[in-house]
Design an enzyme around this catalytic site. Sequence first.
Site, PDB file in Angstrom:
ATOM      1  N   ARG A  66       8.045  -6.399  12.188  1.00 39.06           N
ATOM      2  CA  ARG A  66       7.273  -7.479  11.878  1.00 39.06           C
ATOM      3  C   ARG A  66       8.466  -8.422  11.464  1.00 39.06           C
ATOM      4  O   ARG A  66       8.964  -8.567  10.561  1.00 39.06           O
ATOM      5  CB  ARG A  66       6.280  -7.523  10.759  1.00 39.06           C
ATOM      6  N   THR A  94       7.731 -15.190  11.554  1.00 32.69           N
ATOM      7  CA  THR A  94       6.543 -15.491  12.566  1.00 32.69           C
ATOM      8  C   THR A  94       5.450 -14.456  12.401  1.00 32.69           C
ATOM      9  O   THR A  94       4.100 -14.681  12.574  1.00 32.69           O
ATOM     10  CB  THR A  94       6.752 -15.297  14.060  1.00 32.69           C
ATOM     11  N   ASP A 120       0.951   3.126   2.245  1.00 32.47           N
ATOM     12  CA  ASP A 120       1.643   3.076   3.406  1.00 32.47           C
ATOM     13  C   ASP A 120       2.117   4.392   4.193  1.00 32.47           C
ATOM     14  O   ASP A 120       2.344   5.442   3.617  1.00 32.47           O
ATOM     15  CB  ASP A 120       3.290   2.593   3.275  1.00 32.47           C
ATOM     16  N   ASP A 150       5.642   5.731   4.668  1.00 27.28           N
ATOM     17  CA  ASP A 150       6.305   6.186   3.373  1.00 27.28           C
ATOM     18  C   ASP A 150       5.744   7.340   2.831  1.00 27.28           C
ATOM     19  O   ASP A 150       6.489   8.377   2.475  1.00 27.28           O
ATOM     20  CB  ASP A 150       5.918   4.967   2.290  1.00 27.28           C
TER      21      ASP A 150
END
Length: 209
Positions: free
Chosen positions: A104, A108, A200, A203
């Site tokens: 990502r 933006t 996550d 993770d």
Amino acid sequence: MSKVIVMDHPLIQHKIGWIRRIETGSKDFRTLVSEIAMLMCYESTRNLKLADVEIETPICKTTVKELQGKKLAIVPILRAGLGMVDGMLNLIPTAKVGHIGLYRDPDTKEPVEYYCKLPADCSERDVFVVDPMLATGGSAVAAIQMLKDKGVKNIRFMCIIAAPEGVKKMQEAHPDVDVYIGALDDYLNEHCYIVPGLGDAGDRIFGTR
């Protein structure tokens, strides 16, 4: 409009309950994600077409069913999607595996491709794009568009946990892609984490923070 199928199989729901737990460590988490992916793969391949094939058993000739036409490919979205691949390959060991990497952009907030390696005949295959989590939907939408740009026409998306926001974005961007979900959760919080979710997934699969 694409179909959105939320799995209701008791074993899938039971195992999702365990990966949600904060005390579930990486080893058990990886095992459970792989098992969930295998069970979801079983459910999501129900409508694959079959053909009659004549064979010979030790007793006589007979007609059996085999998968017809196109072969399958599994394309995980890196890195968390890797955790789903082995479970699916247990059921469909002849499937080819591609990889799509996205990150990502901090400014933006849009997904940016950093890696894409697909089977040479990917456009001729039924492709399952896999990622444990469908949160905002940005990565999934981008990954599927990358496949379409390379000529892939038969695509399905499979995730373990989804947020309504991600499902909505997927349906708007790719109304021709069926979405298979292990559990549909409540919403995204201000940090774009799925609630109640499981944190996550990458993770927890790889033991990183």
